[in-house]
Every structure is written in C-alpha cells, then in structure tokens.
Design a protein around this motif. Sequence first.
Motif, PDB file in Angstrom:
ATOM      1  N   ALA A  36      26.824   1.081  54.232  1.00 40.95           N
ATOM      2  CA  ALA A  36      25.644   1.908  53.953  1.00 40.95           C
ATOM      3  C   ALA A  36      24.875   1.214  52.829  1.00 40.95           C
ATOM      4  N   ASN A  37      24.432   1.953  51.822  1.00 45.82           N
ATOM      5  CA  ASN A  37      23.600   1.358  50.782  1.00 45.82           C
ATOM      6  C   ASN A  37      24.297   1.239  49.433  1.00 45.82           C
ATOM      7  N   GLY A  38      25.614   1.315  49.435  1.00 43.72           N
ATOM      8  CA  GLY A  38      26.325   1.206  48.172  1.00 43.72           C
ATOM      9  C   GLY A  38      27.381   0.110  48.216  1.00 43.72           C
ATOM     10  N   VAL A  39      27.573  -0.534  47.071  1.00 41.83           N
ATOM     11  CA  VAL A  39      28.618  -1.542  46.935  1.00 41.83           C
ATOM     12  C   VAL A  39      29.582  -1.054  45.862  1.00 41.83           C
ATOM     13  N   PHE A  40      30.847  -0.973  46.230  1.00 43.12           N
ATOM     14  CA  PHE A  40      31.893  -0.597  45.273  1.00 43.12           C
ATOM     15  C   PHE A  40      32.748  -1.822  45.027  1.00 43.12           C
ATOM     16  N   ALA A  41      32.923  -2.180  43.770  1.00 44.93           N
ATOM     17  CA  ALA A  41      33.649  -3.416  43.467  1.00 44.93           C
ATOM     18  C   ALA A  41      34.554  -3.237  42.269  1.00 44.93           C
ATOM     19  N   ARG A  42      35.713  -3.848  42.382  1.00 43.09           N
ATOM     20  CA  ARG A  42      36.569  -4.019  41.209  1.00 43.09           C
ATOM     21  C   ARG A  42      36.037  -5.219  40.455  1.00 43.09           C
ATOM     22  N   ILE A  43      35.763  -5.036  39.184  1.00 43.27           N
ATOM     23  CA  ILE A  43      35.356  -6.190  38.371  1.00 43.27           C
ATOM     24  C   ILE A  43      36.120  -6.106  37.053  1.00 43.27           C
ATOM     25  N   PRO A  44      36.219  -7.217  36.355  1.00 46.27           N
ATOM     26  CA  PRO A  44      36.934  -7.183  35.077  1.00 46.27           C
ATOM     27  C   PRO A  44      36.299  -6.133  34.164  1.00 46.27           C
ATOM     28  N   LYS A  45      37.119  -5.224  33.629  1.00 46.11           N
ATOM     29  CA  LYS A  45      36.568  -4.139  32.817  1.00 46.11           C
ATOM     30  C   LYS A  45      35.753  -4.656  31.634  1.00 46.11           C
TER      31      LYS A  45
END
Lengths: 348, 348, 348, 348
Positions: free
Chosen positions: B286-295
């Motif tokens: 859809a229109n969202g990106v969920f990502a794990r990134i370094p805190k």
Amino acid sequence: MEPISFGSDNHSGVHPEILEMINAVNRGHVVAYGDDHYTKEAEKLIRKQFGEQAAFYPVANGTGANVLSLKSVTTSYNSVICPNTAHINTDECGAPEHYTGCKLEAVETMDGKLRPQQIEAALSGRHDEHHNRPRVVSITEATELGTSYTPEEIRRLADTAHKNGLVLHMDGARIANAAAFLDVPFSALTTDADVDILSFGGTKNGMMMGESIIVLNPELDKEMKFIRKQGMQLASKMRFLSAQFIAYLTDELWLENARHANKMARLLAKLVRDVPGVEIAWPVEANGVFARIPKAVIPELQKQFFFYIWDEEKGIVRWMCSFDTEESHVREFSQAIRFACETYEKEN
Amino acid sequence: MEPISFGSDNHSGVHPEILEMINAVNRGHVVAYGDDHYTKEAEKLIRKQFGEQAAFYPVANGTGANVLSLKSVTTSYNSVICPNTAHINTDECGAPEHYTGCKLEAVETMDGKLRPQQIEAALSGRHDEHHNRPRVVSITEATELGTSYTPEEIRRLADTAHKNGLVLHMDGARIANAAAFLDVPFSALTTDADVDILSFGGTKNGMMMGESIIVLNPELDKEMKFIRKQGMQLASKMRFLSAQFIAYLTDELWLENARHANKMARLLAKLVRDVPGVEIAWPVEANGVFARIPKAVIPELQKQFFFYIWDEEKGIVRWMCSFDTEESHVREFSQAIRFACETYEKEN
Amino acid sequence: MEPISFGSDNHSGVHPEILEMINAVNRGHVVAYGDDHYTKEAEKLIRKQFGEQAAFYPVANGTGANVLSLKSVTTSYNSVICPNTAHINTDECGAPEHYTGCKLEAVETMDGKLRPQQIEAALSGRHDEHHNRPRVVSITEATELGTSYTPEEIRRLADTAHKNGLVLHMDGARIANAAAFLDVPFSALTTDADVDILSFGGTKNGMMMGESIIVLNPELDKEMKFIRKQGMQLASKMRFLSAQFIAYLTDELWLENARHANKMARLLAKLVRDVPGVEIAWPVEANGVFARIPKAVIPELQKQFFFYIWDEEKGIVRWMCSFDTEESHVREFSQAIRFACETYEKEN
Amino acid sequence: MEPISFGSDNHSGVHPEILEMINAVNRGHVVAYGDDHYTKEAEKLIRKQFGEQAAFYPVANGTGANVLSLKSVTTSYNSVICPNTAHINTDECGAPEHYTGCKLEAVETMDGKLRPQQIEAALSGRHDEHHNRPRVVSITEATELGTSYTPEEIRRLADTAHKNGLVLHMDGARIANAAAFLDVPFSALTTDADVDILSFGGTKNGMMMGESIIVLNPELDKEMKFIRKQGMQLASKMRFLSAQFIAYLTDELWLENARHANKMARLLAKLVRDVPGVEIAWPVEANGVFARIPKAVIPELQKQFFFYIWDEEKGIVRWMCSFDTEESHVREFSQAIRFACETYEKEN
C-alpha cells in the motif's frame, strides 16, 4: 428550482471569506489532530474573545459539542437540568442520555429561557441514591425559540447553579445571534457571566462544519482530549476546522453575519406582525421568527417557500434567517404570507 | 520550516479537484442533513462502485465510521474478532468498546492480516452466557502494517464468518491503496467478496474530512440514520462532505491518488532495501513502509524528516506516503537514511 | 443421584451458621436499602478486619462487585490492566467493558499472577489521546488458577500502581482461601498492602448470595451509593445480605470454611500427584487443583464426578473444593482418577 | 424500639413459608447459575401461571428486572413511553437511561395510569432521526400511586402499543396486589392482556430478595441469558432465588399475602376517610394509601409511626401495608391520625 428557504440557518452555504481561508490553509503537510499552527492561531483568537483561561476543542458538529461538554463534567448517575425545548432534549436523538448516561430533567418554560427559581425547584425533594444527582444546568443562547438571555440573566443562572454545586453549560449554537442582538461581545454572555463550559458554534452563522467546545472554567478542563477522541469528534486534518474559526473571528465576520441574519428576522416579523391571523409567538431576539398562522395557509405557502412547522398542535411555524438571506426574499415572503392570510380570512 | 513529512497520509492537505468541488457546491440554500441533491449524486457514484444495494452514510471521521458500523450490527454482549494491530483496537481510545459495549477479541497476526483459522480458533471454547457472544469479524484493508488482503483472502474470511453467523466488517480507511496495489475495483474487495459493511474512507487519500459507512448487505441496513445521528456523526451542511466523494469518485481521482502514494512507498522501500541495518518489516502493498532501522539513527533522521516510531521495542519505524508526496523528497529521504545508517555502521 | 461435584465452590449450599443468622434477622420491620442496624453491625465487623477507614457496600453478586469497583474509580476513556485469566476478562460476558466503557489490557502470565514489571510494560509507549489512559490494576486473590499472591507481592504491585497514578483493585472472590493458605488476616492482603478497593466475596466460601465492595482508600469513596443503585446492585431487604456477613465474620467462620476447602484441595493434589499422566499445572495455594490429565479419561471420570475442563486445548481440568467437600469424596475421586489413568496407560 | 412502619412493603421481612423453603433447598451440591432442578421447578410453576410460552429469568432485584426487560427489547436510540410517576422514571437513579441508552418519554397522568390516547399523543410529531424512536410502553401494576389497571385497560394499552409497533412492558413489582384487588389470576393481567414482557416481583409481598423477568412474547426472548449475565443480575447459587418463587407460587401464598396487605390498606383508608383535613388522594386499589393531610401534623405522627412524605409540595403522604401488617397497628395508626388532625383543627 428549489423554493426560497426560511427552513434553517444551516440550509445556507459557507460565507466566502471562510471558504477562502479553507482554501488558503491547503498548503503542504502539517501535523494531524490539532498539533498544527493553524489550530494554535485559532486558539489565540478564541482566547482574545473568551479570556486567557479558555481552552478550545474543535469538534465535528453541534451534537458532539453539546454531548461531550456534558460528558466532561458529569458521571453516569448525574442529571442535567434544562428547558424542555432544549436542543439536547428534543433534537439529538437521545445522544446526551445515551452517551453520558445522565437523565435530562427537562423543565417547562414560557419562552425557552430557564429561570433561577426553576433550578431551585428541580433540586428540591429527595437527595438520596434513588434519584439522579443533578450536576449541570444547560441553557441555549440564543434559545431554540429565538429569544436571548441577557448577561445579567445568565449570571443569575450561573450563581444559582454554583451555589448548589452545579456547573453551567451553554449551548451556543447561535450565540453570535444573541451577542449581535444584545450588542455585547461573546465574553459578556459567557466568561464574564460565569458560564463554565460552552458549545461554541459557527455552522449556523456561515461556517462549513465543525463546532467547538470552549472550557471556560479551567478546573473543569480535565483530559478533554481523551473525551473528544473517544467521543469520535477528533478531526485528523484539523487545520480545515481551525481555518474556519480563524476567518470567523477575524474582522468580526461573525458579528456582521449575525447582524444581517437578525436584521432579516426582525424585518420579517415587522412586515407580518399586522397580518390578520398572524401572531408572533415569542420576541424576535435572534435570527428566527416563530408565528402562529392559520393552519390552512401553510401548505400553500410551503409550495413557494421552504419552512418548518414548529408546533403542529398549536399551529406555530418557524422562519429562520441566515447570514445570506436576501432582503428581497424576506419582502417577497412577507407579501405571500399577507396575501395568503388575507385571502383565507375573506373566505372564512 | 516544517520538516518534510512521512509522518502520516493525513498530514497532507486536500487534493485540488476535491477542494474545487467543495467550492463549487457552495451555492444557495439546500436542505440540511443529507436531503440534498449533492448527497444523492454522491450516493449514485457510490452505487456505481459498490452495487445498487449499497447504502451510503457520510459520517464525521474514520473512528465514527468504524464505531457506528460495529454498533449497527452488534448488541452490547457481543464481541468483535480483529487483528491486535487493528486501528479499532489500538488507536481509537477505546471508542469501540465504550460505544458498542462489545469486547474486542484481538488476535495476534504475522502481518496485520487475519486468517480464517484464527476466526475458528476464536470461536471455539465455551459458548455460554459467561462469555461475550462473537458477532463480527473486522479487518482493515489495506492493513495498519501496509499489507493488503487479496479478494480471495477476503472472500474466505467472509465465508468463515458467515458460516459461523458472523458479520464481516472492513475498515477501509486505505481501501483505495489496496485496490490500486491489487489493480482491482473497490467492488472486488467488498461487494464481490461478500463484505457486509464497510468504513469507506478518503481522508487519507486526498479528501478534507468526513468518511462514510457503506452497508453492503441490505439485511443489515436497519435504522442506520438513527445510529448516525445519536452517534454524533450527522453533518448539517452535508453537501460539503458529499462534494468530496463526488470529486473523489469522478474520473478515478481516488485511483490516481492512491497509485501515486503507493508508487512513492515502493520507491522508498526499493531505495533503502539494501541499506546496511535496514530491514523492511512487511511487504509494501500500500502506501506505507515499515522498517527496522538502527535505533540510534532515528533521532537524527527525525530532525530533517517527520515520521513516527511504530514499535519502540522492536525498533520499527513507519514511513507513510501520500497522494502529494514528491519523488524528490523520497529520494532525498532515502539518501539521508542511507547516509545515517552507513555512518552508524562505520562508527560501531 | 447427582454426581459428586468438584465443579465449583458455588455448587455448594450455605453454611448452617450463615443460614441460621438469616433466619434470626427475620424479625419485624426494618428500614430498607441498608439503613438498618444489621447492616451497621456487619459494617463494624468489616472495619474490625479492614480498618476504620473501610467503607462497606453489599451488592448483589461478584460481577456486580467487580464492575462497580472499577466503575467507581474510572471514566470511560480509562483502561484496566489485568492478567488475561482474570475473571473480569474471561467470565463476565464483557460486563466490565460495557458498564465502565474501559478497555481491559489483558496481560499473559505464567500462573495467573501479575508482576510489577508487567504493569510498567503495559504503561510504556504512546500516552496520547489515541489510546486509553490506564487507571486501574486489577488482580485476583486467590487467582483463577488457584495460586495466591503473598502480602509482599501485593504491596509491590500497589507501589508500582501508585507510582504511576493507578489504583489497585483486588477481586477477592476467594480472598478467604488465600488468607487461610498464607495464614494471614484479611488486612495483610489488603489494607496493609495498600490495596485501594476490594471486591470482598463470601458466596464461594459458604454464604448464600450477595457480595460486597470495600473501599479501602477513603479518597476513592465518592458517591458509591449512587453507583451501586444505578448499577442495579442495591438490595431492598438488605438485612438478609448483612446477616450473612455477620455470621461469616463471627468466630472466624470464614477461616474455618476456607481452611477446610484448601485442605481438601491439597489432599486431592497430594493423592493424584504421582498418578501416571497427571501433572499438577500450578501450585495449589487455595481451594482449586488444576491438572493436566490424559484427555481420553475425562469423559469417563465426568460420569461419576462433576468437574469442568479448564483448557480444552492443553488438556487441563479444574477440580474445586468447597467448605463442605467431604474427605471421603476426595479419596474416592482420587482413586477413580488413579484407576482411569492407570487403565489408560496400560491400554496405550 | 423502632416505630411501627407504614414506610414500605419492603420494610417487612420474609414470609415464614418462603424462609422455610430456602432452608429446605440447602442440601448438597447443585449446578450453579440456574442449571439446577429447583429453578426448573420454579419455572414450571411460573408457566402454570403465565402459560407454556413464558420464559423465566430470576434476577437480583427489581431495578435489574425493569432495566434488563427494557434492554432486551430496545436499542440505544429508542425511547420508552411511561407515566411520569413510574418507578423507572423516578426511583432508579437513572439506571434505565444509563443502561439502555434510551430516553424515557414520561407522560403526566391523573392517577399513575397511562391511557391509550397518551401513547398516540407521544407518537405524533416528527419521526426522523433527530428524535428517539419510541419502542416500548411501560406501565406499572399496581401503580406507584396505589391504583390498578383492569385487564381490559391493559389490553387496550397493549393493542395501541402493538398497532404502533411498540412493545408493552409491565413493572409488576406489586402485580400480586393488583391481582388480589381485581380478583383475577396473574395471567389475566399479563398473558391474556397481551403484555409482552413482565418484571415479576415478590420481594414487596413476602419474598426475601431476587425478582424476575418473564418474557411472555416468545419472539422477544432473544439471548436474555447474555443480557442477564452482562447486566450483573445472574446469581450463582440460584436455587435460593428459585426456592422463594416455589414457595410463593405454591398454595397461592402470593394471593394470601397480597389480600392481607390490601385489606389492611383498605381498612386504614376507611378509618381515616372522614378525619377532618384528611383526603384520600387516589383510589385504594392495592396495598398503599396516599392521603393529603395537614403538613403540620406529619412530624408528630412520624415520631410514632414510620412513613414517607410522597409529595412535599402538595402535602401528600404514603402509607404502605405489607403481608404482615397487623390490624391492631392499623387501628392504632388511624387513631393517632384522627387525634393529630382533630387537635390540629381545633387549634387552627
């Protein structure tokens, strides 16, 4: 073509300056749910009117403003004392009872206006847990019958309420019309008269949609944000509500609109007052005219002009004027009324 | 200057064509509360999309659409089965429980999508009066995690629900993004998949405010008007809500907007997928990106770009794209992410 | 003949001394709704146990006690943190959500007992108006899994709750069994451990009906009488509830009853602990035994003895003992279990 | 010593035969929550009185019976038409509004009895979603003013209700007194008169506690068990409620009790009818006497006899008789009234 409407002040559209402001704030991204600078600007203008202690909560509509105002100061076993003609009692599909759990203790009045002794009377009697515990007095300014409380009358209601541990709520869906009629600022009818919490409306006076709750008594401003969100009244793109309030409160647009609507109502009342069979039911102190007219003429008039029957049994009709009601329409309407009534009289 | 926002699709403003239509309907008086020809026109366009049996109820906002949808098909001792990430479970301040009285039976999922066997599992066990009686399955399309159900998946959920006497509700706050991603019409995800009742949103895709309930199963369309009014969701000047739907559904504006937002999200995901330390959490559907990134890189990035942390504990962030997200901003953002992550990696 | 019951501690009848007291107070007219001297006497006995600040409100049943306790300390946008096995979460048909409007934030535990760090975890994350505002921690003593919190464990939960502005509620439907197990007075588990409000039950320990709310924190004792009446929990002939509490709290009848029930549960656990295929699921710290047993033996056992399956999926059954459970029945039951399991083992 | 009480029919205790039955059922273990044979036996007796279609739900008290009856046939946007003197309107702390969400449309009556034309009047007017949709007519038999509807009057109310799509609920807290006065069986006032749902009480006529809901119209008997449980009205050791109904309905104990109470009320009215200054306010058609008496004599009388002032303003007092009111007390009371009034008259 639609008939000319004296049906309601919310049959009108949006005042051009308000629409212009809506267009103007449509720029770029801003944070949602009210954390934007337009909302802050609106809040500033609100505080200019209602005092620095005023807390401003835009909501989705007038029923929302009334119900959440009441919810924020009550718990489920409380009751709300109000005139039996109050919008909260007659026109909100029981939302106040359903959402707050409170009973409405609706009191009969002559003219839509509550009197201090009626509060006292409603409080007398048994005070035990078998009965709801009264907590709020709710009045409407201007009233649903087109009358207005004076600042002094409001203060006396506030005094009576406070003396008895109650809160004074004002449904201000047409507060602009009352202020214009009385020629006083908003604060005279609210902050200075010791009103605790206000449903501050603008939709009936040229706004598009969205009303607001203004908490005037800071002691009562407890977690209203939670109440608004849970109450399904929190707009995501709130800037488009706030923009309306900005335009409304700038250069006294609200006053100009209300004055015009009131003037049209007074004109209409003046033009029909001496028509045979017509009787103005209550003083015209805002933008509505309530009149007893021969029941037989109503259907004919309704073919040309849109208006509602207020009280079927008593034969009272309601004619509402708006910020954009044209004088020529008022004159045209008054002539039609005169013609219909005179014809009716001759034939009967 | 405000930072460029990937915060939410409701941080954007209104699509110009929608605003234009709002301006266009601001002519003269029309009857309030939805008895106007603009609302009838919007209803026609809705029925073109969802079938002739569809009943259309504009409401004030998405929470209102969800809560009143559920209210209309439940009684207080029912329960609602939904993913634990559902907006109704996490982001509506308990409005669903409070207003319907129902318990939410929130089920853990991998990707925001409920599976038929999870419905069956939630239904097993004791069925007596000590437990709420399940009545609704509620899914979100596209989900709160940026994934989308296929028409076939929805139909299987509907079948499972119906077989067990339950109703299927869809929170369609971002249904346009799902339809665009799947390249299907609205009806494929709703009417044809046997969804019973839909919260049909547009605010996150270019509308100004106001969402709607669409009752797709006519047997469930019982006195919704009363539910809407009592639920504080009935707009007086409704033409300004209806106008938005008219523009939204004309010439596939909804599709154009959603396609753009989706495209920007996919682009962002593509540009950062190989960045060291970045892991895309769920498929970008859809229109969202969920990502794990370094805190550690989050605070620095948030100085330049507005976005929210989704899951503090797991270090997942959410980047939302909108109908007006600019490609240059996406590229700029992806470069900033890359720079921050590479720098962080070198230093650690 | 009915099978011997290990089904529930409320399958038993009334302890003879309690019934005798009910008979004894049936003399002449007394004022209704709790303004009678029997209720005052019960209140005195309550204060002897819980301290002079304790306020005593008899109610109709345990669900009423729990729900009105929660109602009295919350408003609709609050939430209640509790173990997911809590009676309020699993066995009250959603009454807590429906009546208080609050969300239950149900937390998974190992043994029915909440830990302080789980409160902290439930409080972390976003605190804005999109989420319910936590207000209560609710624990059950003894728990629904037959375990008991020590006074120290309760105090640490109270400290964590209070530090975070929360209230600690205890569902004390089986508090007598916990007190008997721990060999402490009621006050050690409540007043002295800083519990704020208590559902104080006796029906499961020999009373006939009627439970009570005890407000231990006087600051929270606000208009409970109104809450009880509106909550449909006010008995007119209240002396017949109060009489039960008088007998229950006289000469430590409560303790004698609870000790017996606990003893029977421990005996049962001891007698079956080494049976092949039987595994005691949680420590036996009250009057219930929870055991994993071969699923295949359950139907046969249920023909002779009444008991419930607790967790179908995991094959856990619940055996409850009561103030009047006979030792011979326990021994008979344990032999039947042993026989069934040994036979099953041989055949498989 | 307590003064002799004419305060309320729930100031009395329990009839010995009812208490005896409570003692008798205290044997061994039986399944909880109504799945026991005593409850089945009570149900049989109920069906003998009210017909085979009647469904019987014991609940905790009269407010519970009324509120859950209304809840079971309404949804939140409905309203309930009732006399303004109805117990649901005046003495239940707003529980009906709070729990059902409905508005009470309270109608003024001469004598506590609603007339069919008042239903029609309450239904006229606007029927749109701005107003609650009427759904129930609720009447009390005998009324709160001590009058009784005849079977024919009830049937005409039922006809009017049904013709308009409404349900007829009867608050039968004192239905035994009405049946005794009219010398008809329960069925004549309920099943045969087309009442749909009944709050069937006995506490005011010799029971200890616990009332019941009887659903007479099987089409309305939908999942009442869930409503009762969620409504906090489900007793665990239900046999002790059912036992009371068994005794109450055996050998016409209910009738004997009610006849006695009625007789005492009629006697009292007869003895004071000619006392100067005393005016019987409404016909004595049950077990209560309402009288206007000189306000000045009330405090003196209340020193010797317990009774309540009914209407402070109008100087009306209420004297209630019970199944155990002694004739000598009635005579003593009447003499005291006579003496006080005559003395007052002489002195004024």
